[in-house]
Scaffold this active site. Sequence first.
Site, PDB file in Angstrom:
ATOM      1  N   LYS A  28       2.841  -2.402   6.425  1.00 40.70           N
ATOM      2  CA  LYS A  28       3.082  -2.474   4.983  1.00 40.70           C
ATOM      3  C   LYS A  28       4.511  -2.062   4.636  1.00 40.70           C
ATOM      4  O   LYS A  28       5.105  -2.595   3.684  1.00 40.70           O
ATOM      5  CB  LYS A  28       2.057  -1.631   4.220  1.00 40.70           C
ATOM      6  CG  LYS A  28       0.661  -2.250   4.226  1.00 40.70           C
ATOM      7  CD  LYS A  28       0.655  -3.623   3.571  1.00 40.70           C
ATOM      8  CE  LYS A  28      -0.747  -4.163   3.387  1.00 40.70           C
ATOM      9  NZ  LYS A  28      -0.793  -5.368   2.555  1.00 40.70           N
ATOM     10  N   TYR A  39      -1.126   0.625  10.313  1.00 33.20           N
ATOM     11  CA  TYR A  39      -1.237  -0.061   9.023  1.00 33.20           C
ATOM     12  C   TYR A  39      -0.005   0.211   8.171  1.00 33.20           C
ATOM     13  O   TYR A  39       0.583  -0.708   7.591  1.00 33.20           O
ATOM     14  CB  TYR A  39      -2.510   0.416   8.319  1.00 33.20           C
ATOM     15  CG  TYR A  39      -2.707  -0.125   6.922  1.00 33.20           C
ATOM     16  CD1 TYR A  39      -2.782  -1.496   6.694  1.00 33.20           C
ATOM     17  CD2 TYR A  39      -2.832   0.727   5.835  1.00 33.20           C
ATOM     18  CE1 TYR A  39      -2.982  -1.999   5.410  1.00 33.20           C
ATOM     19  CE2 TYR A  39      -3.032   0.242   4.562  1.00 33.20           C
ATOM     20  CZ  TYR A  39      -3.105  -1.121   4.355  1.00 33.20           C
ATOM     21  OH  TYR A  39      -3.297  -1.614   3.090  1.00 33.20           O
ATOM     22  N   SER A  98       0.833  -1.200   0.000  1.00 29.16           N
ATOM     23  CA  SER A  98       0.000   0.000   0.000  1.00 29.16           C
ATOM     24  C   SER A  98       0.864   1.245   0.000  1.00 29.16           C
ATOM     25  O   SER A  98       1.974   1.250   0.547  1.00 29.16           O
ATOM     26  CB  SER A  98      -0.869  -0.006   1.265  1.00 29.16           C
ATOM     27  OG  SER A  98      -1.507   1.236   1.445  1.00 29.16           O
TER      28      SER A  98
END
Length: 186
Positions: free
Chosen positions: A169, A165, A142
């Site tokens: 990633k 998050y 991402s």
Amino acid sequence: MAERRVALVTGASKGGTGTAIAIRLASAGFDVAVVARDAEGLGRTARQVRDLGRRALELPCDLSDPDGGRGELVARAVAELGPVDVLVNNAAANGYRPFAEWTPARLELTQQVNVWAPWDLMVQAAPAMRARGRGWIVNVTSFAAELAPGPPFPTTLVATQGSGYGVSKAALNRLTVSVAAELYEA
């Protein structure tokens, strides 16, 4: 007779990216093992694969649980469909909240799905790929992993509340590059 090709795709139950990847691989002639928590969604994806004339294997699994069966996913796919030629680590645990609101439990779940599950699956798939002299591993990441320029900083939700998050990633990005360098043979 044409050689059978097999793909394993995680996060393929919600009709999004993972489902689209599974369908695309099936349309290119791959049999596809699909992995996700949602058995009903896996069934829908598997039916679409079968509608394209390919074999499908549904592997319901909670990738956030290291003891929940993810350690056997590649072996199960191989037993049913044959050697895995393509591994797509697409499943993701995301979420957006201020960094102080990321609890250790939520961070652990995010790391399990976004880093440790792909790592486990690569460990399972890579030796046979290497022995056969071919194979492809795709880790879906991402832009949340990227370092934002600043100040001034972007004001998007990903930039302001994507720390947990984004960290997972970013780790997946680093893992991907390291494993690619290790497995690459000129």
